[in-house]
Design a protein around this motif. Sequence first.
Motif, short mmCIF file in Angstrom:
data_model
loop_
_atom_site.label_atom_id
_atom_site.label_comp_id
_atom_site.label_asym_id
_atom_site.label_seq_id
_atom_site.Cartn_x
_atom_site.Cartn_y
_atom_site.Cartn_z
N PHE A 11 0.81 -1.15 0.04
CA PHE A 11 0.20 -0.15 -0.05
C PHE A 11 0.82 1.33 -0.03
N ALA A 12 1.93 1.28 0.85
CA ALA A 12 2.72 2.52 0.71
C ALA A 12 3.75 2.66 -0.41
N LEU A 13 4.01 1.61 -0.93
CA LEU A 13 4.59 1.54 -2.40
C LEU A 13 3.88 2.20 -3.57
N GLY A 14 2.67 1.86 -3.39
CA GLY A 14 1.37 2.28 -4.32
C GLY A 14 1.34 3.76 -4.25
N ILE A 15 1.32 4.08 -2.89
CA ILE A 15 1.21 5.61 -2.57
C ILE A 15 2.64 6.51 -3.03
N LEU A 16 3.65 6.19 -2.78
CA LEU A 16 4.86 6.52 -3.55
C LEU A 16 4.99 6.67 -4.88
N SER A 17 4.31 5.62 -5.34
CA SER A 17 4.19 5.57 -7.00
C SER A 17 3.48 6.48 -7.61
N ALA A 18 2.29 6.65 -6.71
CA ALA A 18 1.22 7.61 -7.23
C ALA A 18 2.05 9.11 -7.19
N SER A 19 2.25 9.48 -6.04
CA SER A 19 3.07 10.49 -5.68
C SER A 19 4.17 11.04 -6.70
N ALA A 20 5.01 10.07 -7.26
CA ALA A 20 5.99 10.25 -8.15
C ALA A 20 5.33 10.35 -9.62
N ALA A 21 4.21 10.07 -9.80
CA ALA A 21 3.42 10.10 -10.94
C ALA A 21 2.78 11.26 -11.16
N GLU A 22 2.36 12.02 -10.08
CA GLU A 22 1.70 13.12 -10.02
C GLU A 22 2.82 14.47 -10.20
N THR A 23 4.06 14.32 -9.64
CA THR A 23 4.90 15.43 -9.78
C THR A 23 6.24 14.81 -10.90
N PRO A 24 6.11 14.75 -12.04
CA PRO A 24 7.11 14.27 -12.87
C PRO A 24 8.27 15.17 -12.79
N LYS A 25 9.69 14.48 -12.58
CA LYS A 25 10.92 15.33 -12.47
C LYS A 25 11.27 15.69 -13.87
N SER A 26 11.27 17.24 -13.71
CA SER A 26 11.84 17.80 -15.05
C SER A 26 13.32 17.67 -15.38
N GLU A 27 13.66 17.40 -16.60
CA GLU A 27 15.19 17.37 -16.99
C GLU A 27 15.88 18.34 -16.55
N ILE A 28 15.47 19.54 -16.56
CA ILE A 28 15.97 20.74 -16.26
C ILE A 28 15.89 21.02 -14.79
N LYS A 29 17.01 21.25 -14.03
CA LYS A 29 17.12 21.26 -12.66
C LYS A 29 16.27 22.45 -12.01
N GLY A 30 15.40 22.04 -11.17
CA GLY A 30 14.38 23.22 -10.80
C GLY A 30 13.22 23.74 -11.68
N GLY A 31 13.32 23.05 -12.88
CA GLY A 31 12.38 23.49 -13.85
C GLY A 31 10.82 23.01 -13.58
N ILE A 32 10.12 23.88 -14.08
CA ILE A 32 8.33 23.37 -13.77
C ILE A 32 7.71 23.54 -15.10
N GLU A 33 7.54 22.04 -15.44
CA GLU A 33 7.02 21.87 -16.84
C GLU A 33 5.73 22.06 -16.83
N GLY A 34 4.98 22.50 -18.21
CA GLY A 34 3.99 22.67 -18.38
C GLY A 34 3.58 23.39 -19.75
N LYS A 35 2.33 23.74 -20.03
CA LYS A 35 2.17 24.56 -21.46
C LYS A 35 1.70 25.79 -21.30
N VAL A 36 2.02 26.41 -22.18
CA VAL A 36 1.53 28.02 -22.25
C VAL A 36 0.17 28.10 -22.29
N ILE A 37 -0.53 28.90 -21.29
CA ILE A 37 -1.85 29.47 -21.33
C ILE A 37 -2.03 30.92 -21.92
N ASN A 38 -1.43 31.58 -21.58
CA ASN A 38 -1.49 33.13 -21.90
C ASN A 38 -0.10 33.79 -21.66
N VAL A 39 0.08 34.87 -22.68
CA VAL A 39 1.18 35.55 -22.75
C VAL A 39 1.03 36.80 -22.90
N ASP A 40 1.29 37.78 -22.18
CA ASP A 40 1.33 39.28 -22.22
C ASP A 40 2.79 39.89 -22.41
#
Length: 254
Positions: A11-40
Amino acid sequence: MGRLLCGAAIFALGILSASAAETPKSEIKGGIEGKVINVDADKGILTTAREDGREHTFSITDETAIVGPRGGVVHRRLHDSRFHAGLPITVVASGEAATEMHLGFDRKSRKGTTVAGSSTSPSTGGTADESSPPVSTRRTSRFRGFLGSKPAAEKEAGKPDEVEGDDNDFPGKIKSVDPSQRLLVVALLNGKDRSFMLARDVKITVNGHASRLGLADTIFKPGIPLTVVTQEGGRKVKEVKVTPAVSRRLKTGG
């Protein structure tokens, strides 16, 4: 008792796996991955969304480094036609202020887009229907054959589009240098290494002054910041700008 402990561990392993899946690690150190919503572009505001739907709004200043998918500097900054809703992007930030922005690959930029607050017109380059590209029979060399002979996927992967072709300045840090082979390996801001072959007539400067020793200069040590300037398309090197003063300022806090 053994079964109970085993079940708890699974059960604990499942929770850790789910947590890792929710917050994928970026290849760029400290990077927050996403997609652009709006630019001004005029206000210097960028809003992105992660895969889980969470939105982030960042402030963009003149100090924010903006680089393309191959690691080259985006000179048009937020006015670049690649900034549109859905563009994959990785942002490194200090609080709400973006320190680095790494654009992902997105072929939609070829068709031209508009940016909020931007007076830049949509790009006209590459607006033709890409599903059926024209085939040219012009011969380039007897080894390469005809221009239309390569598969479309191979062309897409190997050739930058017209907008990415403007990203000709590659900032990073020296990883290794081989003066005898005229080979310079640079660790780019996006975390990837890139090798550059330098012709003997390539201009090399150190803090704005021409280096007489070139690649044999003792300043060429791992970790020293520099920028490699290339011709359009990012292949042939035109100039190498070594900036060790930047490294010293960072260490002293000045």
